[in-house]
Enzyme design. Structure first.
Site, PDB file in Angstrom:
ATOM      1  N   LYS A 105     -98.801  24.248  18.037  1.00  0.00           N
ATOM      2  CA  LYS A 105     -98.675  23.749  19.419  1.00  0.00           C
ATOM      3  C   LYS A 105     -99.995  23.926  20.162  1.00  0.00           C
ATOM      4  O   LYS A 105    -100.442  23.017  20.872  1.00  0.00           O
ATOM      5  CB  LYS A 105     -97.591  24.524  20.187  1.00  0.00           C
ATOM      6  CG  LYS A 105     -96.189  24.113  19.820  1.00  0.00           C
ATOM      7  CD  LYS A 105     -95.177  24.747  20.774  1.00  0.00           C
ATOM      8  CE  LYS A 105     -93.783  24.629  20.209  1.00  0.00           C
ATOM      9  NZ  LYS A 105     -92.738  25.119  21.094  1.00  0.00           N
ATOM     10  N   LYS A 117     -95.973  35.433  17.728  1.00  0.00           N
ATOM     11  CA  LYS A 117     -94.563  35.522  18.168  1.00  0.00           C
ATOM     12  C   LYS A 117     -94.107  36.959  18.009  1.00  0.00           C
ATOM     13  O   LYS A 117     -94.585  37.673  17.114  1.00  0.00           O
ATOM     14  CB  LYS A 117     -93.676  34.610  17.305  1.00  0.00           C
ATOM     15  CG  LYS A 117     -92.410  34.208  17.999  1.00  0.00           C
ATOM     16  CD  LYS A 117     -92.721  33.135  19.011  1.00  0.00           C
ATOM     17  CE  LYS A 117     -91.521  32.640  19.761  1.00  0.00           C
ATOM     18  NZ  LYS A 117     -91.846  31.458  20.549  1.00  0.00           N
ATOM     19  N   SER A 359     -98.182  28.328  30.455  1.00  0.00           N
ATOM     20  CA  SER A 359     -98.500  29.741  30.214  1.00  0.00           C
ATOM     21  C   SER A 359    -100.010  29.934  30.158  1.00  0.00           C
ATOM     22  O   SER A 359    -100.553  30.912  30.680  1.00  0.00           O
ATOM     23  CB  SER A 359     -97.917  30.196  28.875  1.00  0.00           C
ATOM     24  OG  SER A 359     -96.668  30.801  29.060  1.00  0.00           O
TER      25      SER A 359
HETATM   26  P1  NAD Z   1     -81.021  28.103  26.541  1.00  0.00           P
HETATM   27  O1  NAD Z   1     -80.472  29.322  25.868  1.00  0.00           O
HETATM   28  O2  NAD Z   1     -81.390  28.161  27.972  1.00  0.00           O
HETATM   29  O3  NAD Z   1     -79.966  26.888  26.376  1.00  0.00           O
HETATM   30  C1  NAD Z   1     -79.445  26.491  25.138  1.00  0.00           C
HETATM   31  C2  NAD Z   1     -78.376  25.421  25.369  1.00  0.00           C
HETATM   32  O4  NAD Z   1     -77.891  25.000  24.079  1.00  0.00           O
HETATM   33  C3  NAD Z   1     -77.154  25.916  26.138  1.00  0.00           C
HETATM   34  O5  NAD Z   1     -76.637  24.873  26.920  1.00  0.00           O
HETATM   35  C4  NAD Z   1     -76.162  26.257  25.018  1.00  0.00           C
HETATM   36  O6  NAD Z   1     -74.813  26.201  25.441  1.00  0.00           O
HETATM   37  C5  NAD Z   1     -76.477  25.155  24.040  1.00  0.00           C
HETATM   38  N1  NAD Z   1     -76.080  25.485  22.658  1.00  0.00           N
HETATM   39  C6  NAD Z   1     -76.127  26.673  22.033  1.00  0.00           C
HETATM   40  N2  NAD Z   1     -75.650  26.557  20.783  1.00  0.00           N
HETATM   41  C7  NAD Z   1     -75.319  25.261  20.617  1.00  0.00           C
HETATM   42  C8  NAD Z   1     -74.783  24.505  19.548  1.00  0.00           C
HETATM   43  N3  NAD Z   1     -74.509  25.085  18.383  1.00  0.00           N
HETATM   44  N4  NAD Z   1     -74.585  23.189  19.727  1.00  0.00           N
HETATM   45  C9  NAD Z   1     -74.888  22.607  20.912  1.00  0.00           C
HETATM   46  N5  NAD Z   1     -75.381  23.251  21.959  1.00  0.00           N
HETATM   47  C10 NAD Z   1     -75.599  24.561  21.813  1.00  0.00           C
HETATM   48  O7  NAD Z   1     -82.254  27.660  25.638  1.00  0.00           O
HETATM   49  P2  NAD Z   1     -83.523  26.765  26.055  1.00  0.00           P
HETATM   50  O8  NAD Z   1     -84.577  27.663  26.583  1.00  0.00           O
HETATM   51  O9  NAD Z   1     -83.062  25.592  26.830  1.00  0.00           O
HETATM   52  O10 NAD Z   1     -84.012  26.298  24.595  1.00  0.00           O
HETATM   53  C11 NAD Z   1     -83.380  25.231  23.901  1.00  0.00           C
HETATM   54  C12 NAD Z   1     -84.270  24.847  22.727  1.00  0.00           C
HETATM   55  O11 NAD Z   1     -85.550  24.470  23.229  1.00  0.00           O
HETATM   56  C13 NAD Z   1     -84.511  25.959  21.715  1.00  0.00           C
HETATM   57  O12 NAD Z   1     -84.644  25.384  20.434  1.00  0.00           O
HETATM   58  C14 NAD Z   1     -85.844  26.527  22.153  1.00  0.00           C
HETATM   59  O13 NAD Z   1     -86.510  27.171  21.086  1.00  0.00           O
HETATM   60  C15 NAD Z   1     -86.542  25.256  22.579  1.00  0.00           C
HETATM   61  N6  NAD Z   1     -87.665  25.534  23.477  1.00  0.00           N
HETATM   62  C16 NAD Z   1     -87.450  26.026  24.729  1.00  0.00           C
HETATM   63  C17 NAD Z   1     -88.528  26.314  25.545  1.00  0.00           C
HETATM   64  C18 NAD Z   1     -88.343  26.840  26.935  1.00  0.00           C
HETATM   65  O14 NAD Z   1     -89.355  27.017  27.639  1.00  0.00           O
HETATM   66  N7  NAD Z   1     -87.133  27.063  27.405  1.00  0.00           N
HETATM   67  C19 NAD Z   1     -89.843  26.117  25.067  1.00  0.00           C
HETATM   68  C20 NAD Z   1     -90.025  25.596  23.783  1.00  0.00           C
HETATM   69  C21 NAD Z   1     -88.924  25.309  22.995  1.00  0.00           C
END
Ligand code: NAD
Length: 425
Positions: A105, A117, A359
């Protein structure tokens, strides 16, 4: 009495698969770029992997010893950077794979960083505020020799937040005997956090999604979008798309999905969701996550968990664009099926790079002691994401590879070059 918090061995196997598929794409990318095997030997593993044991006095008086990790993939370009996750299923292989993804990234959005990480095997949902503070401070003491504003800069990740970053920054500042806001990002604004950090990932996804729609001759205002996951990434993304005039026809959480071809009331859903991103429990007319992915739409955004689009359902996806906001939602076989079907797949290492980009802005602001407005952050993020998308899109076209391989080629190149200039390989 001392209790142990064991690592999860099943998820270690799953994460070995993530690690080996990441390595496979890196190997192919380096071969395409003409690098010798020794460059792959260097980049297939983190340069450093530290395992620590953190004793915490729990509220019941007993001491529990937690296992934590910090992986630093490659620091040829600059200090390493990457989040710390608190989760019961954290494993060494997962942390290694995520550190490599952070390097990619950083290379894709052209930041002066390598990837890192960290993680602690724990369940923060079962811990008190005081126990979490003890664990956060204990982790920083344990890894303090290998982290720092010019060595390795942590950030939030799964189940960690700005409060945890604040405790960690305070602990590091005590050890360093110096106020060190640049040690960690994702801090509260009053402690040197940046405007726009919370929504950065979703904003980044929105920007690349609009670029992808342009390439396909699709106007976002006329597009029907499905977003899987309604947490930090998925909910803000749904809001930004809704506000841009797109019709968000489907959303989901861990318990089910909502689909309405006329478009969902995103503001209402945002208002009703809880802090874990759950909202569908309030409705009776839900469908499953599996069904949601196969509904009619123009753009599909997996923003929840890994391995959602596989060889079993890739042929049933109706969207013409898939934007991976989640990490690893599409398997390697499914990537090939989607690409062969002419679906434009915007890979995770590009689509979700908005978080690490802001960040980086936070770290720059901390180092210079001069802070930017949200408008300045948005403008800088916009420029970086558009440039990165187009570099990867054009590389995919000229090298005749899919967008994932193209992203890996762009992401790995700077790190490989820097390692060569330093005389490491
Ligand atoms: P979060 O925990 O805030 O939200 C996750 C969402 O997914 C929730 O709505 C949850 O109910 C849902 N969920 C969980 N298990 C599930 C399943 N089996 N099927 C369908 N939905 C499901 O997480 P987030 O921060 O929004 O991250 C989501 C994804 O994005 C992850 O893969 C994370 O690694 C990636 N990501 C997030 C960020 C960030 O800044 N938040 C940055 C890079 C990547």
């Amino acid at each position: 009495m001392v209790a142990e918090q064991p690592a999860d061995s099943n998820s270690n196997q799953e994460n070995m698969d993530v690690l080996s598929s990441t390595r496979t794409v890196i190997k192919t990318a380096l071969e395409k770029l003409g690098y010798p095997e020794e460059v792959y030997s260097l980049l297939k593993e983190p340069l450093r992997m530290m395992t620590v044991r953190i004793p915490v006095r729990m509220d019941d008086g007993n001491v529990k010893v937690f296992t934590g990790y910090r992986a630093q993939h490659n620091d040829a370009v600059g200090p390493t950077k990457g989040g710390i996750r608190f989760h019961p299923k954290v494993t060494e292989n997962e942390i290694k794979a995520l550190a490599i993804w952070m390097s990619l990234k950083a290379g894709i959005v052209d930041l002066p960083y390598g990837g890192a990480k960290g993680g602690i095997v724990c369940d923060p949902r079962e811990m008190s505020f005081r126990e979490l503070e003890g664990l956060s401070r204990g982790y920083v003491r344990a890894v303090s020799q290998i982290v720092g504003p010019t060595k390795d800069i942590p950030a939030p990740d799964v189940f960690t937040n700005s409060q945890i970053m604040a405790w960690m920054m305070d602990e590091y500042s005590r050890i360093d005997e110096f106020n060190s806001p640049g040690f960690i990002t994702g801090k509260p604004i009053v402690l040197g956090g940046s405007h726009g950090r919370e929504t950065a990932t979703a904003k980044g996804v929105t920007i690349v999604l609009k670029e992808a729609a342009n390439k396909k001759g699709l106007n976002v205002k006329d597009a029907r979008v499905i977003v899987q996951g309604f947490g930090n990434a998925g909910s803000y993304l749904s809001k930004f798309l809704h506000d841009s005039g797109a019709k968000v026809v489907g959303i989901s959480d861990a318990y089910g999905a909502l689909y309405d071809p006329k478009g969902l009331d995103i503001d209402y859903l945002l208002d009703r969701r809880d802090s874990f991103g759950t909202v569908t429990k309030l409705f009776n007319n839900t469908i499953t996550n599996k069904e949601l992915l196969e509904q009619e739409c123009d753009i599909l955004v997996p923003a929840a968990v890994e391995n959602q689009i596989t060889k079993e359902n890739a042929n049933n996806i109706k969207a013409s664009i898939v934007v991976e906001a989640a990490n690893g939602p599409t398997t390697m076989e499914a990537t090939k099926i989607l690409t062969d079907r002419g679906i434009l797949l915007v890979p995770d290492v590009l689509a979700s790079a908005g978080g690490v980009t802001v960040s980086y802005f936070e770290w720059v602001q901390n180092n210079q002691g001069y802070y930017w407005s949200e408008q300045e952050i948005d403008q800088k993020l916009n420029e970086i994401m558009i440039k990165s998308f187009n570099t990867i899109y054009n590389t995919a076209k000229t090298r005749r590879v899919d967008m994932r391989l193209s992203a890996y080629m762009v992401g790995v190149r700077k790190m490989a070059e820097a390692s060569r200039f330093r005389g490491w390989v």
